[in-house]
Design an enzyme around this catalytic site. Structure first.
Site, PDB file in Angstrom:
ATOM      1  CE1 TYR A 222      -3.523   2.963   0.445  1.00 57.11           C
ATOM      2  CE2 TYR A 222      -1.926   3.543   2.246  1.00 57.11           C
ATOM      3  CZ  TYR A 222      -3.011   3.704   1.439  1.00 57.11           C
ATOM      4  OH  TYR A 222      -3.632   5.104   1.354  1.00 57.11           O
TER       5      TYR A 222
ATOM      6  CG  HIS B 250      -3.719  14.528  -1.107  1.00 56.31           C
ATOM      7  ND1 HIS B 250      -3.849  13.837  -2.437  1.00 56.31           N
ATOM      8  CD2 HIS B 250      -4.256  13.579  -0.225  1.00 56.31           C
ATOM      9  CE1 HIS B 250      -4.382  12.542  -2.180  1.00 56.31           C
ATOM     10  NE2 HIS B 250      -4.498  12.385  -0.763  1.00 56.31           N
TER      11      HIS B 250
ATOM     12  CG  ASN C 211      -0.282   8.935   5.602  1.00 55.95           C
ATOM     13  OD1 ASN C 211      -0.421   7.851   5.290  1.00 55.95           O
ATOM     14  ND2 ASN C 211      -1.261   9.570   4.988  1.00 55.95           N
TER      15      ASN C 211
ATOM     16  CE1 TYR D  76     -19.373  29.625  46.580  1.00 59.02           C
ATOM     17  CE2 TYR D  76     -20.432  28.751  44.572  1.00 59.02           C
ATOM     18  CZ  TYR D  76     -20.491  28.773  45.849  1.00 59.02           C
ATOM     19  OH  TYR D  76     -21.225  28.002  46.666  1.00 59.02           O
TER      20      TYR D  76
ATOM     21  NE  ARG E 148     -16.688  31.745  49.218  1.00 56.95           N
ATOM     22  CZ  ARG E 148     -17.583  30.842  49.517  1.00 56.95           C
ATOM     23  NH1 ARG E 148     -17.155  29.576  49.908  1.00 56.95           N
ATOM     24  NH2 ARG E 148     -18.698  30.691  49.344  1.00 56.95           N
TER      25      ARG E 148
ATOM     26  CG  PHE F 146      -2.830   7.559   9.056  1.00 56.33           C
ATOM     27  CD1 PHE F 146      -4.278   7.550   9.393  1.00 56.33           C
ATOM     28  CD2 PHE F 146      -2.418   6.847   8.078  1.00 56.33           C
ATOM     29  CE1 PHE F 146      -5.003   6.665   9.175  1.00 56.33           C
ATOM     30  CE2 PHE F 146      -3.214   5.929   7.524  1.00 56.33           C
ATOM     31  CZ  PHE F 146      -4.586   5.806   7.978  1.00 56.33           C
TER      32      PHE F 146
ATOM     33  CD  GLU G 183      -9.071   8.023   3.972  1.00 48.75           C
ATOM     34  OE1 GLU G 183      -9.316   9.238   3.788  1.00 48.75           O
ATOM     35  OE2 GLU G 183      -8.271   7.710   3.095  1.00 48.75           O
TER      36      GLU G 183
END
Length: 505
Positions: free
Chosen positions: A57, A87, A200, A282, A285, A331, A415
Site C-alpha cells: 500500500y 492533496h 500522512n 466563588y 475563593r 496517522f 476512511e
C-alpha cells in the site's frame, strides 16, 4: 555569530525543546544515528518494492479507496508527486508562521526515526527550509485529522518539489520555484512512498498542540497572578488558600494553585487587614479549585502531545529489522483531537472565572467606586471593558463544542471514521487567544481597582498599606504601559496594550 543547534535524534523531545528551537531560531541538525536509520529504511524499501510479489500500500498501489490499483514501477515517482499536488486543497486563513515552523520541525522528527522510508535528501531539504527561514504557506482548513493532516502537510511539502509558496525571513511571499533558484536547490524527485510519508502524519494537529499547550501554561500562570491582584483589590480573604484545606481534597493543581496564591501574596499588608465580610464570591475563593482543574487538564494534554511528537505517525510503517511493512492507522488523530477539545475547555474556564472577577470589581462593592471611576455618571469608566470580556467569553463557550465527537466518512467510505482533530486544534488556538484577551481585561480592571484599594486602606489606617513585593511590582510594571484612568478616554488602545503586556512579560 553561530546559531545554537538543535540535534534531531531519538532523544525524548519536549514541548519546551520545540518552543526553544523555533523561537530561539536554532539550526536543526540531523544526528548521524538518525541519518543512518533513515538511509537504512529507504534502502530496505527500495529492495522490497522490487522483490515483493504482492502490492504494498502506498508504495506500489494507489491511495485511500484506490488502494487496490497497482502502479507500474516506472510510474512510482509520478504517483508520489501527483499525491502531493492533488492533496494540496487547503483554504481559509493562513496558519501562523510560527506554527508552520513547528510543523517542519515535527515532520523532520517523525521521519528521522527510520520507519517512514524517505530519502535522507528529503529530510535534509526540510531541515534546509527551516534553517534558511523558508516557511511554506499553509492554510487552516482542509484536514479531517485521520489519514494524517493531508491537505496542510501537502502545502508544507510543495516547496521541496518547486511548487507552492513560501514566506521568507523578511516576510516576502515567493514561489517554491523562486526559493530553489535563490538557494541553488534542485526540486526533489520523490521515490516510492515518500509523498505518503510527507502527507500522512499528525504534524498539523501536533504543532497546534505544542503552541496551545505552551500558551495555556503561560495563561495559567497569568491567571494566578492577576487573580491574586484582584483578590487584593477586592479586599479578599486569604483563608480559603490555606494548605490544610486543600490537603483534604488533594488534587495536584488545586494544591499548587493555593500555594501559588499564598506565595504571590506573601508579605502583603493588604491581605492581612481585618475583613468585615465572612466569605468571598466563588470567583475569588475558588481559584484553587477552578484554576487547579485547568492546571491538571493542561498537564494531561501536555503529556499526550509530547507522546505524539515523539512518534512515527505516517503509514504504512516500515520495520527493516523485522522485514515487515504494516499498513495500519498511526496517522489517525483521535488521541490529539480529544485532548485538544479538552484543552480548549480547560483554557475557557480560566477566562470564564476571570470575567466574573472583573464583574465584581466594577460592581461598587467593598468601597470600590461604581465602574472604577471617581465620578461615575459623568464617566462610564470601566463599564464596557466588562461587556467586551463577556462577549469574548460567550464566543469561547461556543468554540468549546467538541470537534472530536464528529465524523464524516470520506474516500468512498474507506476512511469511515475521522477525528476532526484539525478543527479541534484551530479552535483551541482561537480559545487561547480569547482567554488571553479576557485576562488582559481583568488585569486592566484589577490595576485600576488596586489603586483605589490603596487609597481606601491608607485612609482607614492613616498610613500607606502595601501588597506583596510581587503584586506591587506587577502593578508598577503594568502602569509603565497602561495609565490610571481618571476620566473617560479611548479604552481600546489601553486594552490592546494590556494584551501586549501579557504577551511580552
Amino acid at each position: 555569530m553561530n546559531k545554537q543547534q538543535h540535534i534531531i535524534s531519538n532523544n525524548h523531545l519536549t514541548i519546551g525543546d520545540v518552543i526553544a528551537a523555533v523561537r530561539g531560531d536554532h539550526q536543526l541538525v540531523l544526528s548521524e544515528l538518525s541519518r543512518q536509520s533513515v538511509a537504512k529504511c529507504r534502502a530496505y524499501l527500495d529492495r522490497k518494492a522490487l522483490e515483493s510479489p504482492v502490492p504494498i500500500y502506498g508504495v506500489t498501489t494507489g491511495f485511500g479507496s484506490l488502494c487496490n490499483i497497482s502502479i507500474e514501477a516506472d510510474q512510482l515517482s509520478a504517483l508520489q508527486k501527483n499525491l502531493v499536488m492533488s492533496h494540496a486543497c487547503g483554504t481559509g486563513d493562513r496558519v501562523p508562521t510560527e506554527i508552520v515552523r513547528i510543523m517542519i520541525m515535527l515532520k523532520v522528527q517523525s521521519l528521522s526515526y527510520g520507519y517512514s522510508g524517505v530519502q535522507v535528501a528529503t529530510v535534509e531539504r526540510l531541515i534546509d527550509m527551516f534553517n534558511h527561514h523558508y516557511t511554506p504557506i499553509v492554510y487552516q482548513q482542509g484536514s479531517l485529522g485521520a489519514s494524517g493532516d493531508l491537505a496542510p502537510l501537502a502545502h508544507l511539502s510543495l516547496p521541496i518539489l518547486g511548487l507552492g509558496e513560501v514566506e521568507t525571513a523578511d516576510g516576502e511571499i515567493i514561489t517554491g520555484e523562486q526559493m530553489n533558484q535563490r538557494e541553488g536547490w534542485e526540486p526533489l524527485t520523490l521515490h516510492s512512498k515518500e509523498g505518503l510519508a510527507l502527507l500522512n502524519g499528525t504534524q498539523f494537529m501536533a504543532s497546534y498542540g505544542v503552541w496551545c499547550v505552551d500558551k495555556a501554561q503561560r495563561l495559567s500562570e497569568w491567571a494566578d497572578k492577576i487573580g491574586a491582584m484582584s483578590l487584593e483589590a477586592f479586599d479578599g480573604r486569604i483563608d480559603p488558600f490555606a494548605d490544610n484545606v486543600h490537603q483534604v481534597r488533594p488534587h495536584a493543581g488545586q494544591i499548587a494553585t493555593a500555594a501559588r496564591i499564598r506565595e504571590l501574596l506573601a508579605g502583603s499588608e493588604l491581605i492581612k487587614l481585618p475583613k468585615k465580610h465572612v466569605q468571598d464570591p466563588y470567583s475569588f475563593r475558588c481559584m484553587p479549585q477552578v484554576h487547579g482543574a485547568s492546571k491538571d487538564s493542561i498537564a494531561y494534554v501536555a503529556s499526550v502531545v509530547e507522546t505524539e511528537i515523539n512518534s512515527a505517525t505516517d503509514n504504512p510503517t516500515v520495520f527493516p529489522d523485522e522485514d515487515v511493512i504494516v499498513s495500519a492507522g498511526n496517522f489517525h488523530g483521535q488521541p490529539l483531537a480529544v485532548v485538544l477539545d479538552f484543552l480548549a475547555i480547560a483554557m475557557a474556564e480560566l477566562g470564564n472565572i476571570s470575567e466574573r472577577r472583573t464583574y465584581k470589581l466594577i460592581s461598587a462593592q467593598r468601597g470600590l467606586p461604581s465602574f472604577l471611576v471617581a465620578k461615575p455618571g459623568l464617566n462610564s469608566g470601566f463599564m464596557i471593558p466588562q461587556y467586551t470580556a463577556a462577549s469574548i467569553v460567550s464566543q469561547t463557550k461556543g468554540l468549546c463544542m467538541p470537534a472530536s465527537v464528529d465524523s464524516i466518512p470520506s474516500s468512498q467510505g474507506q476512511e469511515d471514521h475521522v477525528s476532526m482533530g484539525s478543527n479541534a486544534a484551530t479552535k483551541a488556538a482561537r480559545v487561547a487567544d480569547n482567554v488571553e484577551r479576557v485576562l488582559a481585561i481583568e488585569l486592566f480592571n484589577s490595576a485600576q481597582a488596586f489603586e483605589f484599594r490603596h487609597q481606601i486602606a491608607a485612609e482607614a489606617s492613616g498610613r500607606p498599606v502595601r501588597s506583596s513585593e510581587v503584586i506591587e511590582a506587577l502593578y508598577d510594571n503594568f502602569r509603565k504601559e497602561v495609565p490610571f484612568v481618571d476620566d473617560d478616554r479611548l479604552m481600546y488602545p489601553l486594552i490592546a496594550k494590556a494584551v501586549k503586556f501579557l504577551q511580552e512579560n
